[in-house]
Design a protein around this motif. Sequence first.
Motif, PDB file in Angstrom:
ATOM      1  N   CYS A 182       0.855  -1.190   0.000  1.00  0.00           N
ATOM      2  CA  CYS A 182       0.000   0.000   0.000  1.00  0.00           C
ATOM      3  C   CYS A 182       0.894   1.244   0.000  1.00  0.00           C
ATOM      4  CB  CYS A 182      -0.921   0.001   1.222  1.00  0.00           C
ATOM      5  SG  CYS A 182      -0.041  -0.029   2.809  1.00  0.00           S
ATOM      6  N   ASP A 203      -6.798   6.977   3.548  1.00  0.00           N
ATOM      7  CA  ASP A 203      -7.907   6.029   3.514  1.00  0.00           C
ATOM      8  C   ASP A 203      -8.060   5.281   4.837  1.00  0.00           C
ATOM      9  OD1 ASP A 203      -8.618   6.301   0.646  1.00  0.00           O
ATOM     10  OD2 ASP A 203      -6.599   5.488   0.348  1.00  0.00           O
ATOM     11  N   THR A 204      -6.922   4.958   5.466  1.00  0.00           N
ATOM     12  CA  THR A 204      -6.938   4.076   6.624  1.00  0.00           C
ATOM     13  C   THR A 204      -5.872   4.507   7.634  1.00  0.00           C
ATOM     14  OG1 THR A 204      -7.572   2.239   5.178  1.00  0.00           O
ATOM     15  CG2 THR A 204      -6.730   1.654   7.359  1.00  0.00           C
ATOM     16  N   PRO A 210      -4.435  -4.363   2.537  1.00  0.00           N
ATOM     17  CA  PRO A 210      -4.822  -3.120   1.880  1.00  0.00           C
ATOM     18  C   PRO A 210      -4.742  -3.226   0.359  1.00  0.00           C
ATOM     19  CG  PRO A 210      -2.582  -2.959   2.701  1.00  0.00           C
ATOM     20  CD  PRO A 210      -3.098  -4.294   3.143  1.00  0.00           C
ATOM     21  N   GLN A 211      -5.425  -2.301  -0.306  1.00  0.00           N
ATOM     22  CA  GLN A 211      -5.322  -2.176  -1.748  1.00  0.00           C
ATOM     23  C   GLN A 211      -3.991  -1.520  -2.115  1.00  0.00           C
ATOM     24  OE1 GLN A 211      -7.809  -3.438  -3.825  1.00  0.00           O
ATOM     25  NE2 GLN A 211      -8.566  -4.206  -1.847  1.00  0.00           N
ATOM     26  N   GLU A 267      -4.074   2.173  -1.714  1.00  0.00           N
ATOM     27  CA  GLU A 267      -4.651   2.633  -0.450  1.00  0.00           C
ATOM     28  C   GLU A 267      -3.620   3.419   0.353  1.00  0.00           C
ATOM     29  OE1 GLU A 267      -6.873   0.582   3.426  1.00  0.00           O
ATOM     30  OE2 GLU A 267      -6.658  -0.515   1.540  1.00  0.00           O
ATOM     31  N   LYS A 268      -4.027   4.572   0.830  1.00  0.00           N
ATOM     32  CA  LYS A 268      -3.146   5.400   1.654  1.00  0.00           C
ATOM     33  C   LYS A 268      -3.349   5.021   3.115  1.00  0.00           C
ATOM     34  CE  LYS A 268      -3.246   9.299  -1.568  1.00  0.00           C
ATOM     35  NZ  LYS A 268      -3.589  10.728  -1.762  1.00  0.00           N
ATOM     36  N   VAL A 269      -2.356   4.346   3.674  1.00  0.00           N
ATOM     37  CA  VAL A 269      -2.480   3.817   5.031  1.00  0.00           C
ATOM     38  C   VAL A 269      -1.483   4.513   5.952  1.00  0.00           C
ATOM     39  CG1 VAL A 269      -2.383   1.769   6.488  1.00  0.00           C
ATOM     40  CG2 VAL A 269      -3.178   1.572   4.111  1.00  0.00           C
TER      41      VAL A 269
END
Length: 322
Positions: A36, A169-170, A291-292, A295-297
């Motif tokens: 991610c 995102d997360t 996560p994708q 995706e911004k984690v």
Amino acid sequence: MTVTLESVKEAQSRIMPHIVETPMYRVAALDEYLGCEVHLKLENMQVTGAFKYRGAINKILQLSEEEKQKGIITASSGNHGKAVAHGAGELGIKAAVVIPETAPPFKASSIAQLGAEIVYSTVTERFAVSERMAEENGYTLFHPYDDDDIMSGQGTVGLEIMAQQPSLDTVIVPTSGGGMLGGILTATKESTSAVSIFGAEPAMLPRYTRSLEHGERMTVESCRTIADALVSVQPGVRNFPVVQKYVDGMLKTEDASILKAMKMLLMEAKILAEPSAAVGLAAVLEGAYVPQRNEKVCFVISGGNVGFDQLVQLDDVSYDIR
């Protein structure tokens, strides 16, 4: 008092002159390992080396003159005790810290060096001991997480995260009793943010995982984990309803994965994180959360108080690209 977005904002205004607004660090070097877009909220760079100072100083600054004269007491495995000791020392307040016998010696030593009285106890009895001493001596009790002022102070981490990187995102938050998780959840979920928030805990102490499954606070058996700052056996009374209401999920991870995450942070990101701060990355390495790719984690790196004996354990640890 209950924890609200407003109480977190008030805490931020109160503590800002006393804390560090810690960096949000974009680490592209970790993207391939975790699958991610990786962002790190570096609370290991906070005063006393951990996020705990936010909550401790928020409560200390609200003490009356009489309370300051009588002194304060807390129970802590290390980081909260260090935060309370430092804040008390800054304001000339007597402090006592009840420390579980499982706490790393270097953490106990750092608390003593700040001038606090050290009292040893078991993990399961530490809160009872601190409560008894508070009653006997007239101390103000500083619970490490089950306290609205503490939780509001920890929630300021969430306000900074949203301001520093609003497109996340997360967010994955290391979790023990739930002070930081509850505070961050309040700050984000009661604002306009649409970010998903997950807690991460050691698989050996799944107090939140089990409590959420049963719909009530559950107690797990006390046991040793390398994540020595995440040893609470039950969610806090004030924390659990907040987590139950807002959290998007809990993630569990084994000690072996925590060591991998620690070494990966050190070698690939040049970040020194204590074991408890690496549980979020460990959960992703282990596949507890997948996560994708885009995706911004954000992983909250909750502290950096590491003993040399813990670093030595990393020597034979290896990790792989996903």
